[in-house]
Motif scaffolding. Structure first.
Motif, PDB file in Angstrom:
ATOM      1  N   MET A 158       0.875  -1.062  -0.152  1.00  0.00           N
ATOM      2  CA  MET A 158       0.077  -0.035  -0.106  1.00  0.00           C
ATOM      3  C   MET A 158       0.729   1.361   0.058  1.00  0.00           C
ATOM      4  SD  MET A 158      -2.967  -1.056   3.034  1.00  0.00           S
ATOM      5  CE  MET A 158      -3.859  -2.474   2.554  1.00  0.00           C
ATOM      6  N   ASP A 159       0.545   2.324  -0.255  1.00  0.00           N
ATOM      7  CA  ASP A 159       0.978   3.415  -0.362  1.00  0.00           C
ATOM      8  C   ASP A 159       0.917   4.357   1.155  1.00  0.00           C
ATOM      9  OD1 ASP A 159      -1.523   4.939  -0.175  1.00  0.00           O
ATOM     10  OD2 ASP A 159      -1.421   5.381  -2.330  1.00  0.00           O
ATOM     11  N   GLY A 160       1.221   5.293   1.547  1.00  0.00           N
ATOM     12  CA  GLY A 160       1.364   5.978   2.611  1.00  0.00           C
ATOM     13  C   GLY A 160       0.152   6.463   3.340  1.00  0.00           C
ATOM     14  N   ALA A 161      -1.036   6.909   2.588  1.00  0.00           N
ATOM     15  CA  ALA A 161      -2.484   7.359   3.112  1.00  0.00           C
ATOM     16  C   ALA A 161      -3.018   5.756   3.441  1.00  0.00           C
ATOM     17  CB  ALA A 161      -3.064   8.035   2.150  1.00  0.00           C
ATOM     18  N   GLU A 162      -2.951   4.933   2.533  1.00  0.00           N
ATOM     19  CA  GLU A 162      -3.368   3.595   2.655  1.00  0.00           C
ATOM     20  C   GLU A 162      -3.211   2.929   3.635  1.00  0.00           C
ATOM     21  OE1 GLU A 162      -4.983   1.843  -1.552  1.00  0.00           O
ATOM     22  OE2 GLU A 162      -2.896   1.995  -1.395  1.00  0.00           O
ATOM     23  N   ARG A 163      -1.855   3.004   4.026  1.00  0.00           N
ATOM     24  CA  ARG A 163      -1.164   2.238   5.068  1.00  0.00           C
ATOM     25  C   ARG A 163      -1.742   2.803   6.336  1.00  0.00           C
ATOM     26  NH1 ARG A 163       3.720   2.557   2.216  1.00  0.00           N
ATOM     27  NH2 ARG A 163       4.389   4.223   3.596  1.00  0.00           N
ATOM     28  N   ALA A 164      -1.856   4.117   6.658  1.00  0.00           N
ATOM     29  CA  ALA A 164      -2.349   4.834   7.924  1.00  0.00           C
ATOM     30  C   ALA A 164      -3.775   4.116   8.042  1.00  0.00           C
ATOM     31  CB  ALA A 164      -2.155   6.193   8.078  1.00  0.00           C
ATOM     32  N   ALA A 165      -4.615   4.248   7.115  1.00  0.00           N
ATOM     33  CA  ALA A 165      -6.053   3.889   7.233  1.00  0.00           C
ATOM     34  C   ALA A 165      -6.213   2.293   7.580  1.00  0.00           C
ATOM     35  CB  ALA A 165      -6.746   4.354   5.962  1.00  0.00           C
ATOM     36  N   HIS A 166      -5.269   1.698   6.760  1.00  0.00           N
ATOM     37  CA  HIS A 166      -5.491   0.188   7.075  1.00  0.00           C
ATOM     38  C   HIS A 166      -5.268  -0.082   8.543  1.00  0.00           C
ATOM     39  CE1 HIS A 166      -5.763  -3.825   5.977  1.00  0.00           C
ATOM     40  NE2 HIS A 166      -4.391  -4.036   6.319  1.00  0.00           N
ATOM     41  N   PHE A 167      -3.943   0.393   8.894  1.00  0.00           N
ATOM     42  CA  PHE A 167      -3.531   0.106  10.263  1.00  0.00           C
ATOM     43  C   PHE A 167      -4.593   0.261  11.346  1.00  0.00           C
ATOM     44  CE2 PHE A 167      -1.252   0.835  14.385  1.00  0.00           C
ATOM     45  CZ  PHE A 167      -0.260  -0.217  14.385  1.00  0.00           C
ATOM     46  N   ASP A 168      -5.142   1.489  11.221  1.00  0.00           N
ATOM     47  CA  ASP A 168      -6.329   2.033  12.047  1.00  0.00           C
ATOM     48  C   ASP A 168      -7.474   0.974  11.977  1.00  0.00           C
ATOM     49  OD1 ASP A 168      -4.937   3.989  13.351  1.00  0.00           O
ATOM     50  OD2 ASP A 168      -5.554   5.510  11.911  1.00  0.00           O
ATOM     51  N   ARG A 169      -7.665   0.818  10.805  1.00  0.00           N
ATOM     52  CA  ARG A 169      -8.782  -0.088  10.478  1.00  0.00           C
ATOM     53  C   ARG A 169      -8.861  -1.604  11.102  1.00  0.00           C
ATOM     54  NH1 ARG A 169      -9.352   1.005   5.741  1.00  0.00           N
ATOM     55  NH2 ARG A 169      -8.229  -0.760   4.642  1.00  0.00           N
ATOM     56  N   MET A 170      -7.641  -2.174  11.066  1.00  0.00           N
ATOM     57  CA  MET A 170      -7.451  -3.384  11.568  1.00  0.00           C
ATOM     58  C   MET A 170      -7.704  -3.318  13.066  1.00  0.00           C
ATOM     59  SD  MET A 170      -4.034  -4.932  10.024  1.00  0.00           S
ATOM     60  CE  MET A 170      -2.918  -3.663  10.010  1.00  0.00           C
ATOM     61  N   ARG A 171      -7.174  -2.314  13.749  1.00  0.00           N
ATOM     62  CA  ARG A 171      -7.702  -2.045  15.266  1.00  0.00           C
ATOM     63  C   ARG A 171      -9.190  -1.786  15.422  1.00  0.00           C
ATOM     64  NH1 ARG A 171      -3.581  -0.490  18.540  1.00  0.00           N
ATOM     65  NH2 ARG A 171      -4.785   1.671  19.359  1.00  0.00           N
ATOM     66  N   LYS A 172      -9.659  -0.962  14.689  1.00  0.00           N
ATOM     67  CA  LYS A 172     -11.256  -0.475  14.909  1.00  0.00           C
ATOM     68  C   LYS A 172     -12.167  -1.554  14.530  1.00  0.00           C
ATOM     69  CE  LYS A 172     -10.495   4.473  14.032  1.00  0.00           C
ATOM     70  NZ  LYS A 172     -10.580   5.340  13.209  1.00  0.00           N
ATOM     71  N   GLU A 173     -11.901  -2.570  13.780  1.00  0.00           N
ATOM     72  CA  GLU A 173     -12.699  -3.626  13.319  1.00  0.00           C
ATOM     73  C   GLU A 173     -11.986  -4.830  13.691  1.00  0.00           C
ATOM     74  OE1 GLU A 173     -12.909  -2.959   8.970  1.00  0.00           O
ATOM     75  OE2 GLU A 173     -13.934  -0.919   9.161  1.00  0.00           O
ATOM     76  N   TYR A 174     -11.467  -5.101  14.486  1.00  0.00           N
ATOM     77  CA  TYR A 174     -10.771  -6.236  14.941  1.00  0.00           C
ATOM     78  C   TYR A 174     -11.732  -7.274  15.313  1.00  0.00           C
ATOM     79  CZ  TYR A 174      -7.292  -9.244  16.897  1.00  0.00           C
ATOM     80  OH  TYR A 174      -6.314 -10.151  17.579  1.00  0.00           O
ATOM     81  N   TRP A 175     -11.464  -8.372  14.995  1.00  0.00           N
ATOM     82  CA  TRP A 175     -12.514  -9.548  15.419  1.00  0.00           C
ATOM     83  C   TRP A 175     -12.553  -9.805  16.941  1.00  0.00           C
ATOM     84  CZ3 TRP A 175     -10.786 -14.680  16.689  1.00  0.00           C
ATOM     85  CH2 TRP A 175      -9.425 -14.961  16.837  1.00  0.00           C
ATOM     86  N   VAL A 176     -13.760 -10.539  17.096  1.00  0.00           N
ATOM     87  CA  VAL A 176     -14.109 -11.027  18.347  1.00  0.00           C
ATOM     88  C   VAL A 176     -13.222 -12.072  18.969  1.00  0.00           C
ATOM     89  CG1 VAL A 176     -15.715 -11.692  19.878  1.00  0.00           C
ATOM     90  CG2 VAL A 176     -16.532 -10.151  17.883  1.00  0.00           C
TER      91      VAL A 176
END
Length: 209
Positions: A158-176
């Motif tokens: 991913m590029d820079g902007a995508e990386r930051a968003a993906h990192f945050d999304r992995m945390r915010k949408e973390y599985w149960v």
């Protein structure tokens, strides 16, 4: 990580400390990305002084050092404390503290709200040869950490902007994810030696007849 006072918890694992480690050491970091000098750690991995690294935390989050991510054995997006049980306990602690502050008797219990684990029962069969393998099978069945690692490595393309968003999304949408105490393990005959280790990790254990 803030750096107040004369002894801040910043880059405690710096280049000098890494170089003083016994060659072949394995580093595991789940506290804070700023504790370890990521550049020094990468150099130590390149030289072989550090044999392997397992990182849950990274300097510069949500941007991470991609060259280091490509060299760690397992990488995850700062989710070591993101189990559902951990979130429930944190909520309970806040609730009980609030009750104490306002002079109320706590009446709410999070335990009945915990979902069942994603695996009803973990069976460790006879093809497993020893205690280490048996524990590994049970742990990876309860927490398939390599799936977190695979999602983390998507950052590499991913590029820079995508990386930051993906990192945050992995945390915010973390599985149960449930903790080990929610899982029952059935050991095949002959693997009873693994029972004590698994119980110490929190698993409920039975040995098949």
């Amino acid at each position: 990580l803030e750096k107040p006072g004369p002894h801040p918890p910043y880059r405690l694992r710096d280049r000098a400390l890494v170089c003083r480690r016994k060659p072949g050491v394995i580093i595991h970091d789940t506290w804070s990305g700023a504790v370890a000098d990521n550049e020094a750690l990468e150099e130590a991995l390149d030289s072989g002084r550090v044999a392997a690294a397992v990182l849950d935390v990274w300097e510069g989050e949500p941007q991470v050092r991609l060259s280091l991510l490509g060299k760690v054995t397992i990488g995850s997006p700062h989710i070591a404390g993101y189990s559902f049980d951990g979130k429930a306990r944190g909520t309970s602690m806040i609730y009980r503290a609030a009750c104490g502050h306002f002079g109320r008797i706590p009446s709410w219990d999070a335990a009945p709200l915990l979902p069942p684990p994603h695996v009803a029962r973990i069976r460790v069969e006879g093809e497993v040869e020893d205690t280490e393998q048996a524990v590994g099978v049970a742990v990876l069945a309860a927490y398939p950490i390599l799936e977190d690692d695979a999602r983390m490595r998507e950052l590499l393309r991913m590029d820079g902007a995508e990386r930051a968003a993906h990192f945050d999304r992995m945390r915010k949408e973390y599985w149960v994810r449930r903790e080990f105490e929610a899982f029952s393990v059935e050991l095949a005959p002959g693997l009873g030696a693994a029972a004590d280790t698994l119980k110490k990790l929190g698993f409920k254990v039975e040995i098949s007849n």
